[in-house]
Motif scaffolding. Sequence first.
Motif: not given
Lengths: 482, 482
Positions: A73, A77, A81, A419
């Motif tokens: 993950f 991510l 980005e 996150s």
Amino acid sequence: MTDTAPAELDALLDAAVAAAAVLRDRPLTERAAWLRAAAEALDADAEALLPLAEEESHLPRPRLTGELARTTFQLRLFADEVETGAFLDAVIDHADPDWGMGPRPDLRRMLVPLGPVAVWAASNFPFAFSVAGGDTASALAAGCPVLLVAHPGHPRLSERTARVLRDALTAAGAPDGVFALVEGQDAGRTLIQDPRVTAGAFTGSLRGGRALFDLAAGREAPIPFYGELGSTNPAVVTRGAAGARAAEIAEGFAGSMSLGVGQFCTKPGVLLVPAGSEVPALVAERLGAMAGAPMLNGRIRDGYGQALEALAAHEVVEVLAGSVDPDADPAPTLLRTSAAEVVADPRPLTAEVFGPAALVVEYADDAELLDAVRAFEGQLTATVHGEPDEQVVPALLDTLSERAGRVLWGGWPTGVTVSYAQQHGGPYPATTAVGTTSVGTAAMERFLRPVAYQGLPDALLPPPLRDGNPWAVPQRIDGTRP
Amino acid sequence: MTDTAPAELDALLDAAVAAAAVLRDRPLTERAAWLRAAAEALDADAEALLPLAEEESHLPRPRLTGELARTTFQLRLFADEVETGAFLDAVIDHADPDWGMGPRPDLRRMLVPLGPVAVWAASNFPFAFSVAGGDTASALAAGCPVLLVAHPGHPRLSERTARVLRDALTAAGAPDGVFALVEGQDAGRTLIQDPRVTAGAFTGSLRGGRALFDLAAGREAPIPFYGELGSTNPAVVTRGAAGARAAEIAEGFAGSMSLGVGQFCTKPGVLLVPAGSEVPALVAERLGAMAGAPMLNGRIRDGYGQALEALAAHEVVEVLAGSVDPDADPAPTLLRTSAAEVVADPRPLTAEVFGPAALVVEYADDAELLDAVRAFEGQLTATVHGEPDEQVVPALLDTLSERAGRVLWGGWPTGVTVSYAQQHGGPYPATTAVGTTSVGTAAMERFLRPVAYQGLPDALLPPPLRDGNPWAVPQRIDGTRP
């Protein structure tokens, strides 16, 4: 595991330097595709990777399955980005004859990759903080080749993960040299001192990390060293919270401090409670029902045994639950002292004990609580269980946020989500680089440096700084943000 | 100038710690108003400040007038930047039960001030890099109290500037302790090792800066040290440019290397030209017409004399113009060697000589040019005079941007505008912190660190992270940028 020989290491470094020049110039969409290909390949190899991880780390399969999912993950991510291009922080100042301090030339600034980065794998997250973990993912996302120093605790998993990662990256079009596995402590020490290495990233012990930091800072040309070294992660229970929900707090704390045999850098190692609260007894009761479990490896078991024995032997500390038996698999262990003792001599009582032990610190009143909290050094996390309207709360949150990278209201610090807003860092000794994070999308910033271009013709500028904005990245233009 | 006594320094540090807690919580509009008040007070005191500066620095009045204007412009630009709140980098991740790696808690991250900062003033910019200069302005803008170590080269100017600055700040409502002047080398060494100091910023010599960097890195709890130490600032003339506009280039270079008696960290100290070009002779002709001028102080004069003498005595170096006479006011001096010699033994030929001297390096062909450029260490700037379609240009720009913080196409590196896109930094030894700048609005980033808040009730969050966004700062929400 065979130590990487000096000649081999030299060749890997040359390949990394060559790869850095390629990475710098390739479009962000390609870099993102490499990261996604790596994530897919690791997911596809799960049936081979997971048994190796289980065997070498002694961690249970469900935890490892979740950790691998977190790891891939994370790669995806970072790919997302990267594609936005926002991390480049492109700023364009057009020439301005009327600029307040005198005529301004055309000046354009963006972040560029540092170059080859050395990353040290951690033992306690064989996927998420190891070969293909957060430091590797964020360095690759930033455009930096990675030389990964394997952790000797999981050598076969490291080698397989490295092979899958490297093959996936190069099959997707990344240059040779974009990733290499390095083995052995000596090779690691050589790396951090090599002029071709531009930064180091490390998750591990205070002693090991500080030694590498000192080498990085002592070079003729010092380089940044991002060490995540350790943290006690104090958790505070206010008088109000202790009165309102002692059982719930005790259960949560017992679960968090014993999770993964206490082998998390975010394990809450100190619980500050009002004197007379029933919380410590409730925690002790819950811990008493838990069995011992094997730790990651013998070296960590020995270190835990020694640290726990020293703490338990301290004259102001008593053992409430668990065991300090150095020969058994460690059972969750709870100890107790007072806030006054912590204030009087903080160091031995607030140092990290890596493993399933925690110290209850009982405070007499809010003033003593604040004094005790001020006695803590830099922390990755600090947690408060309180009531919003209690008088002590604002001062408590201020004091904790001065010392910690992440401040929690309720909940427990184990479990670090990946996150945009995550911050996994903090003042020393939590890390060696207080302005940075090793988890979350901002982790990329560690591997970038700014370059300004003055007066370049549009065609000679890197694409993110051109007037036509061919890569469609956010550009701050003449002070106006996108 | 009287050295600050240890007890006094201790009191100043306590006051700075107290001020830090106030600064952290006051609205950004107030902080901006303090900076503007400081700018106004300094402008209003120009008639007293300028004669002191002239007397102590030996720099001409017009230069000092411009420098003071730059300094107060800088304070106002930081005030504007503070008010936008963008530098806080506020990021809000709402709780998300469907987050890809498992449920995500509510997590909010922003940058907060580090705390008290020690700043060392430079001698060569008695306003812009001294008491109220860029490091002070950016630290105050970031919300950090400043302890300013005065430069002994302009003691009376330092004391007056400090008084004007401090009085203006506190009259505008800033807390006592927001700014203090510290005097003496010992006090500086004490500061960088004091646990209350959270970062250091320095502009000056390689030796002095490295000594402070080593102290900062050697602390029990290391802190960031932002040293701007020195740079040779190579300038390249391609074969095309040398053929097209030799006279224009020679005139520009002669002016830039001799400006301010060569006492700029961005002085172009090496000029790489194609062998056989007329540029060196044209430069020598222009320099020959220039008179000597006094340097900032005797210590800098002595250092210049020694460095120049060593360079001139090198067996592969010849003197083309000027004088190495250690007893005269230094006249602009030009020396010459070949690119092959630079490649063979770069260190003595590429080291900074602080003062009005420059070395012409003649290259045979583009391959030799690129080899010579690769022999340079980290630089603040690198300049190219070329033709856009020359074959060597892309490789040249790439090679230079790997080594320098600012790359110029045409023009000269002296004259550093203060703007959004400015980058005044570079790999070691240009600076000790490759990811940062000491000029331009991004200089604030050096004095901030991230804190994430997990699960806090809205009312307990810092205003920039609240849902209602009471300070109206840019917020990245759930991955979506403002």
